[in-house]
Design a protein around this motif. Sequence first.
Motif, PDB file in Angstrom:
ATOM      1  N   PHE A  77       0.829  -1.207   0.000  1.00  0.00           N
ATOM      2  CA  PHE A  77       0.000   0.000   0.000  1.00  0.00           C
ATOM      3  C   PHE A  77       0.861   1.253   0.000  1.00  0.00           C
ATOM      4  CE2 PHE A  77      -3.331  -2.935   1.119  1.00  0.00           C
ATOM      5  CZ  PHE A  77      -4.465  -2.353   0.560  1.00  0.00           C
ATOM      6  N   PHE A  78       0.490   2.167  -0.877  1.00  0.00           N
ATOM      7  CA  PHE A  78       1.062   3.501  -0.919  1.00  0.00           C
ATOM      8  C   PHE A  78      -0.104   4.479  -1.040  1.00  0.00           C
ATOM      9  CE2 PHE A  78       5.001   1.436  -1.637  1.00  0.00           C
ATOM     10  CZ  PHE A  78       6.008   2.349  -1.342  1.00  0.00           C
ATOM     11  N   GLU A  79      -0.135   5.447  -0.131  1.00  0.00           N
ATOM     12  CA  GLU A  79      -1.170   6.470  -0.143  1.00  0.00           C
ATOM     13  C   GLU A  79      -2.568   5.851  -0.104  1.00  0.00           C
ATOM     14  OE1 GLU A  79      -0.397   9.255  -3.298  1.00  0.00           O
ATOM     15  OE2 GLU A  79       1.610   9.731  -2.548  1.00  0.00           O
ATOM     16  N   ASP A 111      -2.411  -2.572 -18.488  1.00  0.00           N
ATOM     17  CA  ASP A 111      -1.431  -3.637 -18.729  1.00  0.00           C
ATOM     18  C   ASP A 111      -0.376  -3.673 -17.623  1.00  0.00           C
ATOM     19  OD1 ASP A 111      -2.749  -4.282 -21.060  1.00  0.00           O
ATOM     20  OD2 ASP A 111      -1.460  -3.035 -22.324  1.00  0.00           O
ATOM     21  N   GLU A 112       0.043  -2.492 -17.190  1.00  0.00           N
ATOM     22  CA  GLU A 112       1.023  -2.390 -16.107  1.00  0.00           C
ATOM     23  C   GLU A 112       0.732  -1.118 -15.321  1.00  0.00           C
ATOM     24  OE1 GLU A 112       5.219  -3.084 -17.055  1.00  0.00           O
ATOM     25  OE2 GLU A 112       4.611  -3.761 -19.042  1.00  0.00           O
ATOM     26  N   VAL A 113       1.147  -1.112 -14.048  1.00  0.00           N
ATOM     27  CA  VAL A 113       0.985   0.072 -13.215  1.00  0.00           C
ATOM     28  C   VAL A 113       2.161   0.189 -12.257  1.00  0.00           C
ATOM     29  CG1 VAL A 113      -1.532   0.077 -13.287  1.00  0.00           C
ATOM     30  CG2 VAL A 113      -0.352  -1.177 -11.469  1.00  0.00           C
ATOM     31  N   SER A 114       2.289   1.383 -11.675  1.00  0.00           N
ATOM     32  CA  SER A 114       3.216   1.606 -10.563  1.00  0.00           C
ATOM     33  C   SER A 114       2.381   1.772  -9.304  1.00  0.00           C
ATOM     34  CB  SER A 114       4.035   2.868 -10.803  1.00  0.00           C
ATOM     35  OG  SER A 114       3.233   4.030 -10.582  1.00  0.00           O
ATOM     36  N   PHE A 115       3.031   1.992  -8.171  1.00  0.00           N
ATOM     37  CA  PHE A 115       2.273   2.386  -6.993  1.00  0.00           C
ATOM     38  C   PHE A 115       2.060   3.900  -7.021  1.00  0.00           C
ATOM     39  CE2 PHE A 115       6.739   1.692  -5.740  1.00  0.00           C
ATOM     40  CZ  PHE A 115       7.111   2.981  -5.389  1.00  0.00           C
ATOM     41  N   PHE A 116       1.264   4.405  -6.083  1.00  0.00           N
ATOM     42  CA  PHE A 116       0.976   5.833  -6.047  1.00  0.00           C
ATOM     43  C   PHE A 116       2.120   6.593  -5.384  1.00  0.00           C
ATOM     44  CE2 PHE A 116      -3.321   4.877  -7.233  1.00  0.00           C
ATOM     45  CZ  PHE A 116      -3.776   6.032  -7.852  1.00  0.00           C
ATOM     46  N   SER A 117       2.426   7.719  -5.944  1.00  0.00           N
ATOM     47  CA  SER A 117       3.404   8.654  -5.387  1.00  0.00           C
ATOM     48  C   SER A 117       2.958  10.055  -5.743  1.00  0.00           C
ATOM     49  CB  SER A 117       4.807   8.378  -5.963  1.00  0.00           C
ATOM     50  OG  SER A 117       5.740   9.333  -5.485  1.00  0.00           O
ATOM     51  N   GLU A 118       2.844  10.908  -4.728  1.00  0.00           N
ATOM     52  CA  GLU A 118       2.359  12.275  -4.923  1.00  0.00           C
ATOM     53  C   GLU A 118       0.992  12.274  -5.599  1.00  0.00           C
ATOM     54  OE1 GLU A 118       5.354  14.784  -6.665  1.00  0.00           O
ATOM     55  OE2 GLU A 118       6.783  14.382  -5.040  1.00  0.00           O
ATOM     56  N   LYS A 119       0.137  11.307  -5.161  1.00  0.00           N
ATOM     57  CA  LYS A 119      -1.259  11.193  -5.597  1.00  0.00           C
ATOM     58  C   LYS A 119      -1.401  10.854  -7.075  1.00  0.00           C
ATOM     59  CE  LYS A 119      -2.940  14.322  -1.985  1.00  0.00           C
ATOM     60  NZ  LYS A 119      -3.734  15.529  -1.673  1.00  0.00           N
ATOM     61  N   LYS A 120      -0.346  10.289  -7.636  1.00  0.00           N
ATOM     62  CA  LYS A 120      -0.380   9.868  -9.035  1.00  0.00           C
ATOM     63  C   LYS A 120       0.244   8.476  -9.154  1.00  0.00           C
ATOM     64  CE  LYS A 120       0.371  14.625 -10.623  1.00  0.00           C
ATOM     65  NZ  LYS A 120       0.526  15.148  -9.224  1.00  0.00           N
ATOM     66  N   GLN A 148       1.696   8.584 -23.503  1.00  0.00           N
ATOM     67  CA  GLN A 148       2.436   9.159 -24.636  1.00  0.00           C
ATOM     68  C   GLN A 148       3.942   8.924 -24.538  1.00  0.00           C
ATOM     69  OE1 GLN A 148       2.592  13.693 -24.126  1.00  0.00           O
ATOM     70  NE2 GLN A 148       1.029  13.110 -22.581  1.00  0.00           N
ATOM     71  N   PHE A 149       4.381   8.316 -23.430  1.00  0.00           N
ATOM     72  CA  PHE A 149       5.815   8.164 -23.207  1.00  0.00           C
ATOM     73  C   PHE A 149       6.228   6.698 -23.338  1.00  0.00           C
ATOM     74  CE2 PHE A 149       4.278  11.649 -20.438  1.00  0.00           C
ATOM     75  CZ  PHE A 149       4.852  12.710 -21.135  1.00  0.00           C
ATOM     76  N   ASP A 150       7.469   6.492 -23.768  1.00  0.00           N
ATOM     77  CA  ASP A 150       7.991   5.135 -23.944  1.00  0.00           C
ATOM     78  C   ASP A 150       8.325   4.485 -22.609  1.00  0.00           C
ATOM     79  OD1 ASP A 150       7.810   5.337 -26.721  1.00  0.00           O
ATOM     80  OD2 ASP A 150       9.752   6.331 -26.850  1.00  0.00           O
ATOM     81  N   ASP A 151       8.639   5.283 -21.618  1.00  0.00           N
ATOM     82  CA  ASP A 151       8.906   4.772 -20.274  1.00  0.00           C
ATOM     83  C   ASP A 151       8.836   5.946 -19.307  1.00  0.00           C
ATOM     84  OD1 ASP A 151       9.435   2.841 -18.380  1.00  0.00           O
ATOM     85  OD2 ASP A 151      11.087   1.971 -19.505  1.00  0.00           O
ATOM     86  N   ILE A 152       8.691   5.634 -18.025  1.00  0.00           N
ATOM     87  CA  ILE A 152       8.550   6.697 -17.025  1.00  0.00           C
ATOM     88  C   ILE A 152       9.122   6.250 -15.688  1.00  0.00           C
ATOM     89  CG2 ILE A 152       6.562   7.872 -18.018  1.00  0.00           C
ATOM     90  CD1 ILE A 152       6.072   5.481 -15.160  1.00  0.00           C
ATOM     91  N   LEU A 153       9.367   7.221 -14.812  1.00  0.00           N
ATOM     92  CA  LEU A 153       9.638   6.974 -13.407  1.00  0.00           C
ATOM     93  C   LEU A 153       8.550   7.656 -12.584  1.00  0.00           C
ATOM     94  CD1 LEU A 153      13.514   7.527 -13.118  1.00  0.00           C
ATOM     95  CD2 LEU A 153      12.265   5.464 -13.746  1.00  0.00           C
ATOM     96  N   LEU A 154       8.503   7.377 -11.319  1.00  0.00           N
ATOM     97  CA  LEU A 154       7.486   7.963 -10.449  1.00  0.00           C
ATOM     98  C   LEU A 154       7.684   9.465 -10.274  1.00  0.00           C
ATOM     99  CD1 LEU A 154       7.318   5.369  -7.552  1.00  0.00           C
ATOM    100  CD2 LEU A 154       5.667   5.697  -9.384  1.00  0.00           C
ATOM    101  N   PHE A 155       6.601  10.139  -9.883  1.00  0.00           N
ATOM    102  CA  PHE A 155       6.723  11.537  -9.501  1.00  0.00           C
ATOM    103  C   PHE A 155       7.465  11.640  -8.168  1.00  0.00           C
ATOM    104  CE2 PHE A 155       3.656  12.744 -12.705  1.00  0.00           C
ATOM    105  CZ  PHE A 155       4.061  14.031 -13.027  1.00  0.00           C
ATOM    106  N   SER A 156       8.377  12.562  -8.120  1.00  0.00           N
ATOM    107  CA  SER A 156       9.139  12.832  -6.906  1.00  0.00           C
ATOM    108  C   SER A 156       9.518  14.299  -6.909  1.00  0.00           C
ATOM    109  CB  SER A 156      10.408  11.957  -6.867  1.00  0.00           C
ATOM    110  OG  SER A 156      11.184  12.249  -5.728  1.00  0.00           O
ATOM    111  N   GLU A 157       9.136  14.993  -5.849  1.00  0.00           N
ATOM    112  CA  GLU A 157       9.380  16.431  -5.735  1.00  0.00           C
ATOM    113  C   GLU A 157       8.798  17.185  -6.920  1.00  0.00           C
ATOM    114  OE1 GLU A 157      13.494  17.212  -4.914  1.00  0.00           O
ATOM    115  OE2 GLU A 157      13.452  16.123  -3.011  1.00  0.00           O
ATOM    116  N   GLY A 158       7.598  16.734  -7.359  1.00  0.00           N
ATOM    117  CA  GLY A 158       6.872  17.446  -8.400  1.00  0.00           C
ATOM    118  C   GLY A 158       7.340  17.188  -9.808  1.00  0.00           C
ATOM    119  N   MET A 159       8.284  16.267  -9.981  1.00  0.00           N
ATOM    120  CA  MET A 159       8.815  15.972 -11.310  1.00  0.00           C
ATOM    121  C   MET A 159       8.803  14.464 -11.536  1.00  0.00           C
ATOM    122  SD  MET A 159      10.165  19.052 -12.469  1.00  0.00           S
ATOM    123  CE  MET A 159      11.774  18.980 -13.247  1.00  0.00           C
ATOM    124  N   ALA A 160       8.609  14.084 -12.788  1.00  0.00           N
ATOM    125  CA  ALA A 160       8.685  12.667 -13.153  1.00  0.00           C
ATOM    126  C   ALA A 160       9.550  12.521 -14.389  1.00  0.00           C
ATOM    127  CB  ALA A 160       7.296  12.094 -13.413  1.00  0.00           C
TER     128      ALA A 160
END
Length: 572
Positions: A174-176, A203-212, A235-247
């Motif tokens: 659990f996150f958030e 198809d795939e998901v991450s956990f929640f970080s900064e309500k996203k 729209q992106f080929d890959d991503i990381l979680l939001f951290s300090e308002g940036m992903a």
Amino acid sequence: MMQIIIFKMRTMISNIKFTLICFLCLTGISCSNHSGLELIPVKSSGKWGYINKKGEYLINPQFKDANFFHDGLAKVVSSEGKVGYISKDGKYQISATFKDGTFFSDGLAFVVSEDGYPTCIDKSGEIKFALKQAKRVSSFREGLAFIDVDNKFGFVDKTGKVVITPQFDFVMLFFEGFAAVKQDNKCGFIDKTGKIVINLQFDEVSFFSEKKAAFKNGKQWGFIDAKGSYIINPQFDDILLFSEGMAAIKSGKEWGYISKDGKIAINSQFNKVHPFSNGLAAIKQGKKYGFINKKGKIAINPQFDKVSMFFDDIAFVKIADKWGIISKKGQYLVNPQFDEIKEMYIIETEIIEEDLVIETDYYDATVFINKFFERSNGVFFDGFGLTSTLQDVIDNSTYGDYAKCPGNGRISHYESGEDVINYVQNSEVICKNKQRLTDDISIKDVTFHFDNRICTAVSSGYSTTKEYNFDEKISVISYSFNLIGGASGRENAIANEMKTYIENKFNVKFSRTKNIWDVGYDFASNGKMSFAIMTTKDVQDYNSKMNNHLEFFVAFENEAIQRRIESYYSMD
């Protein structure tokens, strides 16, 4: 450094082929109540100890492995390979007696003893509850820990009560207030009651970080909010979680960053990136790592071979073969001098480590044992006894059609036996008819051993035939098992349960025995029947490639097993 946490979590939820290595190497979840970086685990000359931010040893190198402190305790591995927990003075608060363990979270940790199942302990080492049926269990987060029971995942609370029934193909912690779940190859989210609050549609998901939370459908990634609504279209080929308002986002082969509204904040231009932490993000240009600020400007020039994220205004960096510590200005606080510094990642100001999930070392062999020992009847086993002969094997409906003697029948000058391969091959019959006992254990082959040769080569003219002594009495019967699925790698645990069963049923006591060739095995006898069990550890000195080995011997004369094992493992 290994890949960033988002990669790890996606890999776990998209690949349900779980092994212990997958859990330890592909996961990372933060725990609460971190202890900052007062004590940093470092490795030097093959041993782990702890330093402060100045590089001074506070706990001398002495451990085979060491982790960060959580809840005032750190998980360490002793020189003997056992897991225990130390306090900040370097002394064991919980002795190193376990095979594995998680770090502490909310004052609790899970440990597994040799051949044992996941057991929850508190900081004094007191057992709070055990999860005998769980194959895997995670650390606690937000008051819940996930469990794997028969490859279905659910959650338990801090009392061990199952609050979300195991029903999912996989889950995250659990996150958030939300946990990602997977069912029928689709992912969504549940709340702490187990209710699906965001439909299984991704198809795939991450956990929640900064309500996203990040999601993937098809080949593109985007973000959803806590209601499951798209807030940044895929729209992106890959991503990381939001951290300090940036992903971090990947377009093509390069990485950049977006802001909370999904707009490009830093153009894609880097080979690899980390999330932002303490205002800086690690990036890789060419073959070297450096750090940028939130405007995309280089704050610390790329010059390092590996780096961690910043935490408490410091980061770990590697140049060539040594690790050191730098400040946010890029200045060395501790010159590179350590062989390793424990890896860490940061999410929401929490240290992330890999010791999240442990796997049971217990295998419930009850069904297998009950099924196998149905063939025992008084002083008979599998229908054979003290007076049974080779002819009885040939006439047996289970084994007769498969019975083969591997010997060529030729007489050796070592005919007296005791330690000669020729004697062994001409005094046994191997029956390679697979007998399934449970879903994951079957009898691979059964060998009937005789004290004297049963096969002799007889020449007549230009031809040679084999003649058999069908009246020769059976000395020993041995069963070799095939272990797959949940039984694979559990030969020691299964052997222990077999020994307990035999001791109770036949009124015997097993003891560790070694023959004249220094081959070890477990042996027991009541004077009428004798038993022996050998596992992988007993035979690997003679065959290092052999693994997953479990062999059971039964004899109708006290010293027969000893004679046979000595013959088998003779070096002649």
